[in-house]
Design an enzyme around this catalytic site. Structure first.
Site, PDB file in Angstrom:
ATOM      1  N   ASN A 153      -6.442  -9.812   5.879  1.00 19.99           N
ATOM      2  CA  ASN A 153      -5.612 -10.591   6.864  1.00 19.99           C
ATOM      3  C   ASN A 153      -4.313 -10.998   6.251  1.00 19.99           C
ATOM      4  OD1 ASN A 153      -4.708 -11.681   9.181  1.00 19.99           O
ATOM      5  ND2 ASN A 153      -6.301 -13.357   9.024  1.00 19.99           N
ATOM      6  N   ASP A 165      -2.005 -15.272   6.011  1.00 17.60           N
ATOM      7  CA  ASP A 165      -3.035 -15.651   6.638  1.00 17.60           C
ATOM      8  C   ASP A 165      -4.460 -15.613   5.692  1.00 17.60           C
ATOM      9  OD1 ASP A 165      -1.770 -16.207   8.749  1.00 17.60           O
ATOM     10  OD2 ASP A 165      -2.112 -14.423  10.017  1.00 17.60           O
ATOM     11  N   ASP A 176      -4.170 -14.522  15.099  1.00 14.24           N
ATOM     12  CA  ASP A 176      -5.054 -14.509  13.790  1.00 14.24           C
ATOM     13  C   ASP A 176      -6.273 -13.995  14.000  1.00 14.24           C
ATOM     14  OD1 ASP A 176      -5.415 -14.612  11.137  1.00 14.24           O
ATOM     15  OD2 ASP A 176      -5.369 -16.905  11.479  1.00 14.24           O
ATOM     16  N   ASP A 350      13.415   0.197  -4.439  1.00 17.24           N
ATOM     17  CA  ASP A 350      12.923   0.014  -5.610  1.00 17.24           C
ATOM     18  C   ASP A 350      11.748  -1.225  -5.503  1.00 17.24           C
ATOM     19  OD1 ASP A 350      13.608   2.045  -7.238  1.00 17.24           O
ATOM     20  OD2 ASP A 350      15.590   1.015  -7.932  1.00 17.24           O
ATOM     21  N   HIS A 469      12.510   7.737 -12.516  1.00 17.74           N
ATOM     22  CA  HIS A 469      11.890   7.553 -11.048  1.00 17.74           C
ATOM     23  C   HIS A 469      11.442   8.977 -10.628  1.00 17.74           C
ATOM     24  CE1 HIS A 469      13.496   3.315 -10.138  1.00 17.74           C
ATOM     25  NE2 HIS A 469      12.741   3.155 -11.275  1.00 17.74           N
ATOM     26  N   ASP A 471      11.666   9.992  -7.785  1.00 19.02           N
ATOM     27  CA  ASP A 471      12.539  10.339  -6.547  1.00 19.02           C
ATOM     28  C   ASP A 471      13.884  10.820  -7.197  1.00 19.02           C
ATOM     29  OD1 ASP A 471      13.945   8.057  -7.067  1.00 19.02           O
ATOM     30  OD2 ASP A 471      13.931   7.181  -5.411  1.00 19.02           O
ATOM     31  N   CYS A 643      17.535   5.691  -3.262  1.00 20.73           N
ATOM     32  CA  CYS A 643      17.321   4.350  -4.003  1.00 20.73           C
ATOM     33  C   CYS A 643      17.630   3.138  -3.178  1.00 20.73           C
ATOM     34  CB  CYS A 643      18.157   4.596  -5.090  1.00 20.73           C
ATOM     35  SG  CYS A 643      17.560   6.022  -6.224  1.00 20.73           S
TER      36      CYS A 643
END
Length: 661
Positions: A153, A165, A176, A350, A469, A471, A643
């Site tokens: 939660n 929560d 909730d 990032d 990275h 990517d 990025c």
């Protein structure tokens, strides 16, 4: 097999006990027999089913045998299948006989009250709690699997609250409650019987810090919902005499699966009997239900976009406008993080990764906050965490490296590898070759990703890059055929091949970076003659080839599933590689719309030959290529379009619990 309880009897005084619906009592007929007894006779009132187990056979009573020998291993089993109307309204009598006599040498009387005690959850994964014959105490994967599911939660349904929560012990809104899973305790039978017994709801000590349980009695008023279990509270004493036949408890997850926590949590309802004053209560029945905490799930580039994020900086107005135009084409809302919130940090890819959690009754997005913690570090909590938008983070106590940024965290589309299905794809992270001083993703982040189980991570080699990275050298785009996607890989060899073609066609003097002020403009001839650049890119190609082989094995890909995107790199082996011109695989994918870094390649016939080659590769797949100028706003700062953007995407239609990890 029914839960069974052994019961001692007495010939001195009657015994009274509860028989819980669906269970058996095993009567210790030998233990209560007078010393000179050699046989017994047993009979019960109509509501009691009786069986004698003799010489491994179970015989239902009444039978043709009237007396049974008191042999070792002989036992009487009883069960009841109807609730009692009054306390002790069903009886069993056992008569003991000596060698000669027709007159019993002793009798044992048992008074029985049949009640129902049942702890239930959504074991069938239908979205609602129902009674089931399935084993509630086990949890199984797959389309025919069973077992209840719990969400962490981790959203913040009350905008006025300071924390998610799962970090408080209060119910602040009905929203909730809707994030929680229901657990229903049923107690039926004569209400007075429960005054002499105690009913406890409890959780194992090792699981208590992973869950919270709330109970509001018969009230629907929010203020009546109290935190009754979890944290330091291991046991809650239920008072069935005051409760309705069904008591609904609301269960929330507090922690995701991780090292030392499989994600499985067991709850128990135990009925205690107190035989005499001054003696400890003894358990006479336990019902158990097991939940699994839902994993955090990433979404791949090929999933439909729901929201695009970009940061507004002093020098990127045109970039933000171009991303906004793309988002509009894709019919996708754009969220711009303003300068006061991003604090000069433009690398939103990032900082966070968007994913989601899912249970049969509820699905909501969850942002995963990286350990990098630069200018954007407060953005996820201040601007993303909210009603039905969760938050999770992992820290890097060993200090975050560039590999802990989430440009180094991607996920493939769904794949099948040698018959093994990965219906939610596989996570891809960059690491180093095993060598001294190599950078790796923080152990806390990697452990978290592995523990989710549903997107088994694959480690790639990215430490050859300056930033490091994944990517920077790979991306996925949707495709109408084969596996439904193509893997795009940056390719120096494809770039050299293209430039050589153009040189042979007579365009050797065509120059790069036309229209960019203050940027050197090497020609095709100069690039091809630069031996140092070629040697460095041969090394880069070998690094990418290594990853290509890993990806083919780990994702079950063949060469036609891969497209080579022309790209050159510059730098030094020790320091790491950077893109020589804007890195085209580092793109924004919004459905069939691609936002690709504008490469500023040599103009041939008035057209950029790099753009033309990429269009020729991608447009036949039904994709639209938009080349975005990010040269001064991102490229010179060691990043590109991907990025500088981020995308929240539509969750998979596939339900994670249907897979078999």
């Amino acid at each position: 097999m029914a839960q069974q309880r052994r019961l001692q009897l007495s010939t001195q005084r009657p015994t009274s006990t509860i028989c819980v619906l669906g269970t058996e009592l095993s009567l210790d007929v030998c233990g209560s027999a007078p010393k000179d007894a050699v046989a017994f006779h047993v009979q019960g009132t109509p509501g009691v089913k009786l069986y004698v187990v003799h010489e491994t056979q179970s015989i239902k009573l009444p039978s043709s045998v009237s007396r049974w020998p008191l042999a070792a291993g002989t036992e009487v089993l009883l069960a009841m299948d109807a609730l009692s109307k009054d306390v002790g309204d069903e009886k069993v009598r056992i008569s003991y006989f000596g060698e000669a006599g027709a007159v019993p040498v002793g009798r044992a009387m048992l008074y029985l009250t049949c009640v129902e005690v049942s702890l239930d959850a959504d074991v069938t994964r239908s979205g609602a709690v129902s009674r089931t014959l399935l084993d509630k105490a086990t949890w199984t994967w797959g389309p025919d699997g069973h077992g209840a599911i719990l969400l962490v939660n981790c959203d913040r349904d009350d905008p006025g609250a300071k924390t998610p929560d799962n970090r408080d012990t209060a119910v602040r809104s009905y929203a909730d409650l809707k994030d929680m899973s229901q657990m229903v305790l049923r107690t039926r039978g004569p209400r007075t019987i429960f005054t002499g017994h105690r009913l406890l709801l409890h959780v194992d000590f090792g699981d208590a810090d992973k869950v919270g349980v709330f109970y509001g009695g018969n009230s629907i008023a929010l203020e009546e919902y109290k935190h009754v279990l979890g944290g330091s509270k291991l046991v809650y004493a239920v008072k069935p005499s005051r409760h309705q036949e069904e008591s609904i408890f609301y269960v929330e997850g507090l922690a995701f699966p991780d090292v030392g926590f499989s994600g499985l949590v067991a709850f128990h309802a135990t009925l205690l009997e107190s035989p005499e004053k001054g003696l400890l209560e003894t358990p006479i029945f336990t019902d158990t239900v097991v939940f699994r905490v839902a994993p955090w799930i990433m979404t791949p580039n090929t999933a439909a976009p729901l929201e695009v994020f970009v940061c507004s900086m002093d020098n990127n107005e045109d970039f933000v406008a171009a991303v906004g135009a793309m988002a509009e084409k894709a019919k996708c809302p754009l969220t711009v993080c303003p300068l006061p919130e991003n604090r000069q940090d433009r690398w939103i890819q990032d900082e966070v990764e968007f994913g989601y959690v899912q249970a049969p009754h509820k699905t909501f997005p969850v942002v995963f906050d990286s350990p990098r913690d630069r200018g954007l570090k407060d953005f996820p909590v201040k601007s993303i965490l909210g009603p039905d938008f969760g938050y999770v983070a992992r820290q890097a106590p060993e200090h975050a490296s560039d590999l802990d940024s989430f440009g180094n965290l991607e996920v493939s589309p769904p794949v099948t590898v040698g018959g093994k299905e990965y219906p939610l794809g596989r996570i891809l992270i960059g690491s180093s070759f095993p060598r001294f001083g190599g950078r790796r993703m923080a152990k806390a982040v990697k452990d978290f990703l592995v523990a989710q189980r549903v997107q088994a991570p694959v480690e790639l080699f990215s430490d050859w890059l300056l930033v490091g990275h994944v990517d920077e050298f790979l991306s996925f785009v949707p495709a109408p055929d084969r596996k439904g996607f193509r893997l795009l890989l940056a390719s120096p060899s494809a770039c050299y091949q293209l430039l050589k073609e153009k040189q042979e066609e007579g365009f050797g003097e065509a120059a790069m970076f036309q229209g960019l002020e203050g940027v050197p403009k090497p020609t095709i001839n100069e690039i091809l003659a630069n031996e140092g650049l070629r040697k460095f890119n041969n090394y880069i190609q070998s690094c990418i080839n290594w990853n290509r082989d890993i990806l083919k094995r780990a994702l079950g890909l063949a060469e036609p599933d891969i497209l080579d995107i022309p790209q050159l790199f510059r730098g030094e082996v020790a320091a790491g590689a950077e893109a020589f011109f804007p890195d085209m695989v580092n793109m924004l994918v919004l459905g069939r719309h691609l936002g690709i870094p504008k490469p500023f390649g040599p103009l041939v016939g008035g057209q950029c030959c790099l753009e033309e080659r990429v269009r020729a590769l991608l447009e036949p797949l039904g994709l639209t290529c938009t080349f975005i100028d990010d040269y001064f706003s991102y490229h010179v700062l060691s990043g590109e379009v991907h990025c500088g953007t981020n995308v929240r995407r539509k969750p998979f239609a596939f339900k994670w619990w249907h897979m078999v990890p």
